[in-house]
Motif scaffolding. Sequence first.
Motif, PDB file in Angstrom:
ATOM      1  N   ARG A 106       0.832  -1.207   0.000  1.00 21.75           N
ATOM      2  CA  ARG A 106       0.000   0.000   0.000  1.00 21.75           C
ATOM      3  C   ARG A 106       0.863   1.251   0.000  1.00 21.75           C
ATOM      4  O   ARG A 106       0.615   2.202  -0.747  1.00 21.75           O
ATOM      5  CB  ARG A 106      -0.924   0.020   1.218  1.00 21.75           C
ATOM      6  N   ASN A 107       1.924   1.252   0.809  1.00 20.68           N
ATOM      7  CA  ASN A 107       2.816   2.411   0.862  1.00 20.68           C
ATOM      8  C   ASN A 107       3.484   2.670  -0.485  1.00 20.68           C
ATOM      9  O   ASN A 107       3.597   3.810  -0.930  1.00 20.68           O
ATOM     10  CB  ASN A 107       3.865   2.224   1.952  1.00 20.68           C
ATOM     11  N   ARG A 108       3.907   1.602  -1.143  1.00 24.05           N
ATOM     12  CA  ARG A 108       4.545   1.764  -2.459  1.00 24.05           C
ATOM     13  C   ARG A 108       3.553   2.261  -3.502  1.00 24.05           C
ATOM     14  O   ARG A 108       3.877   3.100  -4.331  1.00 24.05           O
ATOM     15  CB  ARG A 108       5.156   0.439  -2.920  1.00 24.05           C
ATOM     16  N   LEU A 109       2.347   1.718  -3.479  1.00 25.93           N
ATOM     17  CA  LEU A 109       1.318   2.170  -4.424  1.00 25.93           C
ATOM     18  C   LEU A 109       0.959   3.634  -4.181  1.00 25.93           C
ATOM     19  O   LEU A 109       0.814   4.410  -5.129  1.00 25.93           O
ATOM     20  CB  LEU A 109       0.066   1.310  -4.315  1.00 25.93           C
ATOM     21  N   LEU A 110       0.841   4.016  -2.933  1.00 25.13           N
ATOM     22  CA  LEU A 110       0.541   5.402  -2.596  1.00 25.13           C
ATOM     23  C   LEU A 110       1.666   6.327  -3.038  1.00 25.13           C
ATOM     24  O   LEU A 110       1.423   7.398  -3.600  1.00 25.13           O
ATOM     25  CB  LEU A 110       0.286   5.535  -1.092  1.00 25.13           C
ATOM     26  N   SER A 111       2.886   5.904  -2.826  1.00 30.27           N
ATOM     27  CA  SER A 111       4.045   6.696  -3.249  1.00 30.27           C
ATOM     28  C   SER A 111       4.074   6.848  -4.772  1.00 30.27           C
ATOM     29  O   SER A 111       4.337   7.936  -5.293  1.00 30.27           O
ATOM     30  CB  SER A 111       5.323   6.026  -2.755  1.00 30.27           C
ATOM     31  N   TYR A 113       1.491   6.668  -6.792  1.00 31.35           N
ATOM     32  CA  TYR A 113       0.369   7.536  -7.150  1.00 31.35           C
ATOM     33  C   TYR A 113       0.741   9.003  -6.932  1.00 31.35           C
ATOM     34  O   TYR A 113       0.482   9.859  -7.781  1.00 31.35           O
ATOM     35  CB  TYR A 113      -0.866   7.166  -6.326  1.00 31.35           C
ATOM     36  N   GLN A 114       1.343   9.297  -5.795  1.00 33.14           N
ATOM     37  CA  GLN A 114       1.739  10.677  -5.510  1.00 33.14           C
ATOM     38  C   GLN A 114       2.772  11.170  -6.512  1.00 33.14           C
ATOM     39  O   GLN A 114       2.737  12.324  -6.938  1.00 33.14           O
ATOM     40  CB  GLN A 114       2.267  10.787  -4.079  1.00 33.14           C
TER      41      GLN A 114
END
Length: 121
Positions: A106-111, A113-114
């Motif tokens: 999730r953290n990697r996907l969020l990063s 996306y940002q």
Amino acid sequence: MNPVSGAGNAAGVQQIIAMRQQIIDKSSLLQSLHGPQGATAPAESNGPAGGFQNALKSALDSVSDKQNKAEALSDGYERGEVTDVAKVMLARQEAGVAFEATLQTRNRLLSAYQEIMRMGV
């Protein structure tokens, strides 16, 4: 010089057309291989995002199942129904590792996306 460069461009265009046709042929072959299976039909109608969505959902379901199993074993141990402490601890560790992997994903996907949102168009 124009006729020579024109001939070079024509050959380049022919190569591009040939590569495009190879890609289309391989794509058709892959679609025909995955076509008969009922589970992949909804994913194809949704496009690539549907495949990702299904993969993500199955991964989250797997993590949820591990957590539910660990909770059930812990509850059973507390009630005295399960006597194998190693089995309980192993299930709890599996659930913890699965949750941590999900959190990191999730953290990697969020990063990512940002980062995409910061890109100029």
